[in-house]
Design a protein around this motif. Structure first.
Motif, PDB file in Angstrom:
ATOM      1  N   ARG A  42     -42.706 -10.157  60.460  1.00 50.93           N
ATOM      2  CA  ARG A  42     -43.838  -9.324  60.438  1.00 50.93           C
ATOM      3  C   ARG A  42     -43.784  -8.752  61.996  1.00 50.93           C
ATOM      4  O   ARG A  42     -44.438  -9.164  62.828  1.00 50.93           O
ATOM      5  CB  ARG A  42     -45.073 -10.134  60.368  1.00 50.93           C
ATOM      6  CG  ARG A  42     -46.391  -9.169  59.628  1.00 50.93           C
ATOM      7  CD  ARG A  42     -47.605 -10.415  59.344  1.00 50.93           C
ATOM      8  NE  ARG A  42     -48.291 -10.341  60.490  1.00 50.93           N
ATOM      9  CZ  ARG A  42     -49.026  -9.065  61.047  1.00 50.93           C
ATOM     10  NH1 ARG A  42     -48.744  -7.920  60.597  1.00 50.93           N
ATOM     11  NH2 ARG A  42     -49.863  -9.582  61.937  1.00 50.93           N
ATOM     12  N   GLY A  47     -55.681  -7.109  67.102  1.00 54.40           N
ATOM     13  CA  GLY A  47     -54.515  -7.107  66.243  1.00 54.40           C
ATOM     14  C   GLY A  47     -53.576  -6.108  66.820  1.00 54.40           C
ATOM     15  O   GLY A  47     -52.329  -6.280  66.042  1.00 54.40           O
ATOM     16  N   THR A  97     -52.306  -9.965  73.004  1.00 59.37           N
ATOM     17  CA  THR A  97     -51.905 -11.174  73.538  1.00 59.37           C
ATOM     18  C   THR A  97     -50.304 -11.650  73.350  1.00 59.37           C
ATOM     19  O   THR A  97     -49.893 -12.113  74.122  1.00 59.37           O
ATOM     20  CB  THR A  97     -52.560 -12.367  72.542  1.00 59.37           C
ATOM     21  OG1 THR A  97     -53.971 -11.983  72.635  1.00 59.37           O
ATOM     22  CG2 THR A  97     -52.343 -13.640  72.980  1.00 59.37           C
ATOM     23  N   THR A  98     -49.710 -11.036  72.176  1.00 56.76           N
ATOM     24  CA  THR A  98     -48.134 -11.106  72.211  1.00 56.76           C
ATOM     25  C   THR A  98     -47.700 -10.507  73.373  1.00 56.76           C
ATOM     26  O   THR A  98     -46.591 -11.321  73.875  1.00 56.76           O
ATOM     27  CB  THR A  98     -47.891 -10.267  70.815  1.00 56.76           C
ATOM     28  OG1 THR A  98     -48.709 -10.768  69.736  1.00 56.76           O
ATOM     29  CG2 THR A  98     -46.455 -10.604  70.609  1.00 56.76           C
TER      30      THR A  98
HETATM   31  P1  ADP Z   1     -54.532  -8.576  69.996  1.00 60.65           P
HETATM   32  O1  ADP Z   1     -54.199  -9.721  71.083  1.00 60.65           O
HETATM   33  O2  ADP Z   1     -53.831  -7.667  70.234  1.00 60.65           O
HETATM   34  O3  ADP Z   1     -55.541  -9.006  69.213  1.00 60.65           O
HETATM   35  P2  ADP Z   1     -52.198 -10.513  69.065  1.00 60.65           P
HETATM   36  O4  ADP Z   1     -51.012 -10.121  69.980  1.00 60.65           O
HETATM   37  O5  ADP Z   1     -52.969 -11.673  69.365  1.00 60.65           O
HETATM   38  O6  ADP Z   1     -52.981  -9.094  68.801  1.00 60.65           O
HETATM   39  O7  ADP Z   1     -51.703 -10.448  67.285  1.00 60.65           O
HETATM   40  C1  ADP Z   1     -50.722  -9.101  66.950  1.00 60.65           C
HETATM   41  C2  ADP Z   1     -50.562  -9.465  65.585  1.00 60.65           C
HETATM   42  O8  ADP Z   1     -49.744 -10.641  65.237  1.00 60.65           O
HETATM   43  C3  ADP Z   1     -51.941  -9.931  64.604  1.00 60.65           C
HETATM   44  O9  ADP Z   1     -51.795  -9.172  63.453  1.00 60.65           O
HETATM   45  C4  ADP Z   1     -51.895 -11.360  64.568  1.00 60.65           C
HETATM   46  O10 ADP Z   1     -52.399 -11.779  63.333  1.00 60.65           O
HETATM   47  C5  ADP Z   1     -50.356 -11.648  64.600  1.00 60.65           C
HETATM   48  N1  ADP Z   1     -49.956 -12.892  65.041  1.00 60.65           N
HETATM   49  C6  ADP Z   1     -50.441 -13.366  66.108  1.00 60.65           C
HETATM   50  N2  ADP Z   1     -49.947 -14.608  66.330  1.00 60.65           N
HETATM   51  C7  ADP Z   1     -48.961 -14.769  65.552  1.00 60.65           C
HETATM   52  C8  ADP Z   1     -48.237 -16.136  64.960  1.00 60.65           C
HETATM   53  N3  ADP Z   1     -48.162 -17.440  66.040  1.00 60.65           N
HETATM   54  N4  ADP Z   1     -47.873 -16.045  63.773  1.00 60.65           N
HETATM   55  C9  ADP Z   1     -47.842 -15.080  63.070  1.00 60.65           C
HETATM   56  N5  ADP Z   1     -48.623 -14.027  63.299  1.00 60.65           N
HETATM   57  C10 ADP Z   1     -49.238 -13.876  64.379  1.00 60.65           C
END
Ligand code: ADP
Ligand code: MG
Length: 615
Positions: free
Chosen positions: A382, A405, A409-410
């Motif tokens: 994804r 989303g 955080t990623t």
């Molecule tokens: P933000 O911090 O900008 O809100 P994230 O980086 O947390 O976004 O997440 C980006 C996308 O990746 C989101 O759609 C989230 O649902 C998905 N996501 C985050 N962590 C995981 C994971 N461990 N496994 C699968 N999908 C994830």
């Protein structure tokens, strides 16, 4: 620098599995077999050997008993003294009992040390594995592997080996002796044994199935109850107590039903054993009587055979028990190995780790402290980040903004090397972090997680977590920075107050400030803050933003921000739009040039002071 750190992750010697290569699915590992079971005992070879020797001798002594009895009857019929023989028999019983006790003790100790070794191996493995291997696994499931499954293996080691050894030696020894005394009668005893085995095996198999069902019911109950208690406020607010009690009660009922079935079958085991023992006794007596009367066998030989027959039938139940323990143990071993096979994070993909340049030793024109170069990343196919490039200079405040989303955080996770990019590069101080030991990297970075957890212990423990040697003065200083001095004064035990689940319950904002203090205390070159002010009130938030501004004069700060005041304080803002960098610049530039940023500021960022904040 890596030698010392990688060594600590390998406390798993004696563990029955090789470390899988990265990317290999641990669940595909071969099913464990006898060799894995034996390897479990590797560290305890001597104890097991001693225990087996004691058991072998004890069992062999047991085989003498029918022979001595035979001799005793012969002497009685010949009117000779038997005192010596009776004393010998008594001594035999005593020695046998002592040997059995010693052998069992040694095996119990072995079982305990197997559990300890596995538990230590599991705990270390779980703390050191790659985070992507922990994602998507339920904590409860992992916990049960460390708790229940290791106990299962202990029971197997302590409970099954003696039985197997005893039954084997008794069987082989008795068969040999019986063949020697009277081959025809041996066939009779063997026949009764087969009948008894079928009878007992049937009952034991039924018991095993019910026991497993009972265990499954208890497992479901634990998991459901854990979740319900974890969210007890939501459960109450939804008035779902009855529903939860019903559902979890159903798990309890399933365990009850299985337990009752197992009790029913269990009550049959005793009679079944008795039928088997008495049946074979009768059969041997019947055939024996005929043979004694026609003179092909003596009375003493018949008595010896009667003893052998009961000797062989009695341990049958134990044998089937041992076999089912081993079967269950193998299942547990597989679940344990699944975890032990996970690769540890520091396993370098190719070669020795690359060192980072020393903090002070930067060249005249230093590279940015952190740089993402055309980074793409997907969670299980994804896609989340696409071709993301931006850099964080050695000083200054960089804000990362975007919808929820968007992948903010990623990005933080990639900078900490919690994950590796699928394409592109993450550079720290000019070095691609792909080859860097993550612990070296993390020594230079402070992190404030989005949902900053409190860790075990007192407030002080939580503050000094990343820098256990911090001085009192340093602690006071960060407490002042994050405005926590007042709270510490309010607490009866000050810094020594237990916080978290079992202690003083800090508010969301206080927890967040503890997390910020924790990250700042170690004085890292780069601080990553993931929505650090989301739970703070506007006054605390503005003060903290001032502190962050101050700190950014001599250090690099990357702040994932969703509050206008933090965003405005930034030297530069990186706008993330669906996994891509949409725009970059100062607040004024972006307002003037970027329609997406304008929309973001009005729809998604919490407004500055003066207007009502939604949280
Ligand atoms: P933000 O911090 O900008 O809100 P994230 O980086 O947390 O976004 O997440 C980006 C996308 O990746 C989101 O759609 C989230 O649902 C998905 N996501 C985050 N962590 C995981 C994971 N461990 N496994 C699968 N999908 C994830
Ligand atoms: Mg986030």
């Amino acid at each position: 620098p890596s030698g010392a750190t990688t060594g600590t992750g390998r406390g798993t010697e004696g563990v029955p599995a090789a470390v899988a290569r990265p990317g290999e699915n641990p669940a595909d590992g071969a099913r464990p077999g006898t060799r894995d079971l034996l390897r479990l005992l590797r560290g305890s070879g001597r104890t097991v050997g001693a225990s087996l020797a004691l058991t072998v001798v004890g069992t062999a002594l047991g085989l003498l008993q029918p022979l001595l009895t035979m001799r005793l009857i012969d002497r009685v019929s010949a009117d000779r003294a038997v005192t010596a023989l009776i004393v010998t028999l008594a001594a035999l019983f005593l020695v046998q009992a002592a040997l059995e006790a010693a052998g069992q003790y040694l095996l119990d100790v072995t079982g305990e040390s197997v559990v300890r070794r596995l538990r230590r191996g599991l705990v270390e493995r779980l703390l050191f594995v790659r985070l992507r291997d922990l994602d998507g696994r339920r904590a409860g499931d992992l916990l049960s592997r460390v708790g229940t499954d290791t106990t299962m293996l202990r029971d197997m080691v302590a409970g099954s080996f003696v039985q197997l050894v005893t039954v084997t030696i008794t069987g082989v020894g008795a068969a040999g002796l019986m063949l020697w005394i009277d081959p025809v009668m041996f066939l009779v005893v063997a026949g009764t044994l087969v009948i008894a085995a079928v009878l007992v095996a049937g009952v034991m198999a039924g018991i095993r199935t019910s026991t497993e069902q009972a265990l499954a019911g208890v497992g479901a109950m634990t998991a459901d109850l854990e979740r319900a208690l974890g969210g007890i406020r939501t459960v109450r607010a939804a008035r779902a107590e009855h529903r939860e009690a019903e559902r979890i009660g159903a798990d309890v009922d399933a365990a009850y039903t299985a337990g009752v079935r197992s009790a029913k079958l269990g009550s049959v085991v005793g009679p079944a054993m008795e039928i088997a023992v008495n049946g074979s006794f009768l059969l041997v007596l019947l055939v024996g009587a005929v043979r004694v009367s026609d003179g092909s066998m003596s009375v003493s030989e018949l008595v010896a055979f009667l003893l052998f027959a009961t000797y062989l039938v009695m341990p049958l139940a134990g044998l089937f028990n041992a076999l089912s323990l081993i079967q269950r143990g193998l299942g547990s071993l597989r679940r344990i190995e699944d975890v032990l096979r996970l690769p540890v994070e520091q396993d370098p993909e190719d070669g020795a780790p690359v060192p980072l340049p020393a903090p002070a030793a930067s060249p005249a024109t230093p590279p940015p402290l952190l740089e993402l170069r055309r980074v793409s990343f997907a969670y299980d196919d994804r896609p989340v980040l696409r071709d993301v490039s931006f850099s964080v200079p050695r000083t200054g405040l960089i804000a990362l903004v975007g919808r929820s989303g968007a992948g903010k955080t990623t990005i933080v996770s990639l900078a900490e090397k919690f994950h590796e990019p699928d394409a592109g590069h993450v550079l720290f101080d000019g070095v691609d972090v792909r080859g860097v030991d993550p612990r070296d990297l993390r020594a230079r970075i402070g992190l404030v997680e989005q949902h900053a957890p409190l860790l075990y212990g007192t407030l002080r423990d939580n503050l000094v977590y990343a820098k256990p040697e911090a001085s009192e003065r340093e602690i006071r200083e960060v407490l002042r920075m994050v405005n926590l001095e007042e709270l510490v004064e309010r607490l009866a035990n000050g810094l020594e107050t237990e916080v978290g689940d079992r202690g003083f319950n800090l508010s969301g904002g206080e927890r967040q400030r503890v997390a910020i203090a924790r990250a700042l205390l170690a004085r890292p070159e780069l601080v990553l803050l993931d929505e650090p002010t989301s739970q703070l009130d506007p006054i605390n938030e503005r003060e903290l933003t001032d502190v962050l501004r101050d700190i950014s004069r001599e250090r690099a700060l990357l702040v994932v921000a969703h509050r206008m005041s933090t965003v405005r304080a930034a030297d530069r803002i990186v706008v993330l739009d669906e996994g891509r960098v949409g725009a970059e610049g100062t607040h004024e530039q972006l307002l003037a040039e970027d329609p997406f940023y304008r929309r973001l500021t009005t729809d998604h960022l919490t407004p500055p002071l003066g207007r009502p904040a939604p949280d």
